[in-house]
Design an enzyme around this catalytic site. Sequence first.
Site, PDB file in Angstrom:
ATOM      1  N   ASP A 179       0.836  -1.192   0.000  1.00 51.90           N
ATOM      2  CA  ASP A 179       0.000   0.000   0.000  1.00 51.90           C
ATOM      3  C   ASP A 179       0.877   1.250   0.000  1.00 51.90           C
ATOM      4  O   ASP A 179       2.109   1.163   0.058  1.00 51.90           O
ATOM      5  CB  ASP A 179      -0.911  -0.040   1.228  1.00 51.90           C
ATOM      6  CG  ASP A 179      -2.300   0.507   0.942  1.00 51.90           C
ATOM      7  OD1 ASP A 179      -2.430   1.378   0.055  1.00 51.90           O
ATOM      8  OD2 ASP A 179      -3.256   0.069   1.590  1.00 51.90           O
ATOM      9  N   ASP A 250     -11.046   2.002  -3.234  1.00 55.12           N
ATOM     10  CA  ASP A 250     -11.398   0.670  -2.734  1.00 55.12           C
ATOM     11  C   ASP A 250     -12.836   0.335  -3.107  1.00 55.12           C
ATOM     12  O   ASP A 250     -13.699   1.209  -3.180  1.00 55.12           O
ATOM     13  CB  ASP A 250     -11.332   0.635  -1.203  1.00 55.12           C
ATOM     14  CG  ASP A 250      -9.928   0.681  -0.652  1.00 55.12           C
ATOM     15  OD1 ASP A 250      -8.986   0.846  -1.438  1.00 55.12           O
ATOM     16  OD2 ASP A 250      -9.780   0.563   0.569  1.00 55.12           O
TER      17      ASP A 250
END
Length: 435
Positions: A179, A250
């Site tokens: 990430d 997301d």
Amino acid sequence: MFHPSASRTGRTVAGLTAFAACSVGLVAATGPASAAPDPARAPLAPRTAEPYPHLAPTPPMGWNNWSYYMCDINEKVILDNARALVRTDLARKGYNTVTVDDCWMAKQRGPEGELLADPARFPHGMAHLGRQLHAMGLKFGIYADVGTHTCEKYPGSMGHFRQDAELFASWKVDYVKADGCNVPTAPGSTKEQTYRDLYGQMSRALAATGRPMTFSVSAPAYFQFDGRPLWHRVIGWSADVGNLWRGGRDVALEKQSPAQKWSSILYNFTYNSGLADLQRPGRWNDPDFLLAGDSGLTTDEMRSQMALWAMMAAPLISSTDLTKLSGAALEVLGNKEVIAVDQDPLGVQGKVVRQETGMAVLSKPLHNGDRAVALFNSGNTPRTLSTTAKDAGLPDAGSYRLRELHSGRITNSGGEIAAKNVPPHATVLYRVTAR
């Protein structure tokens, strides 16, 4: 997991209005938050000289805990879902990588600066977890972050890339998702230069271990709202440093409403379907997880996400409770003919060949000369959808054989590819053969 200017748990999901706006290239100008700069931990390094090893000839498939469980994970949760992959035959159909997302770590590194597993969640450690997964015939995936901390404030890999890569290799990790939360911009550098340098450092560190670890890069998600040219440029170098990359927001979380989940699927489909020219075989656009399961989605909605992700040659990574998988969800995830479209060895992302308000038609070339054609009704009322063999990119032929991949029904056509009364939020997926 990308979350613009808000905590991951607090981010809102774009609705149908965002889906429409994204369709015409209109996105809000916002971006992810970052930590305060720490120049001592962010030295600039030369650009990656060699592309990352070619470790994903077809889009990765598997399971990740994040969208369903978030931080509510432990060794039992992970292994129970892994066993469910095997028991349901999903593993045999390609869902073979189990990835533990954020929150697996202890809050502090060990005495030698090493990452440690949370002793309450993973009392036997991560190497033990990997051995258990490998004993089931599965691959072991793990989460990290190139910043100072992960999105949930666990230790990041910044300043520890080589150490963390060697640790993952010693644990026999097969897949690393990195990430990009809490990345301080290095003095004298742009945001892009900093992300490129940090992901480059992790890429080189993973490759230097000699262990083949598929590398999932999240950098492009942090540039989705910084302008299309910059976003596309970041995707370009992400394809050098890794095997796949998260492009944007997301997908929705389990705790969100069915309407929010469907809106997020629409949104992610829309942005990702416009990136086909930036993908190439072995280097994959990733629009995030499959939500088929205990999610509140209808069967038509689950089938649509699966069909659209397959058309886009997207990674097929489930994020649900596989131990409670409904028969309908298992049918969706396990549809071998739809999986074959996704995993087609030609490795081409399908493109939108027709789009109007509330509908889209996609076409994808397949290695044997067939075409996959998807007729997607994103609207709220039934409608008839169609295209032609010519517009779908098929060669001239006397007739065309259409196999619908959900029902298995076969029809023949002189050139029209159509479906009547397609239900709201449903997709009709054909494999079309010129005869």
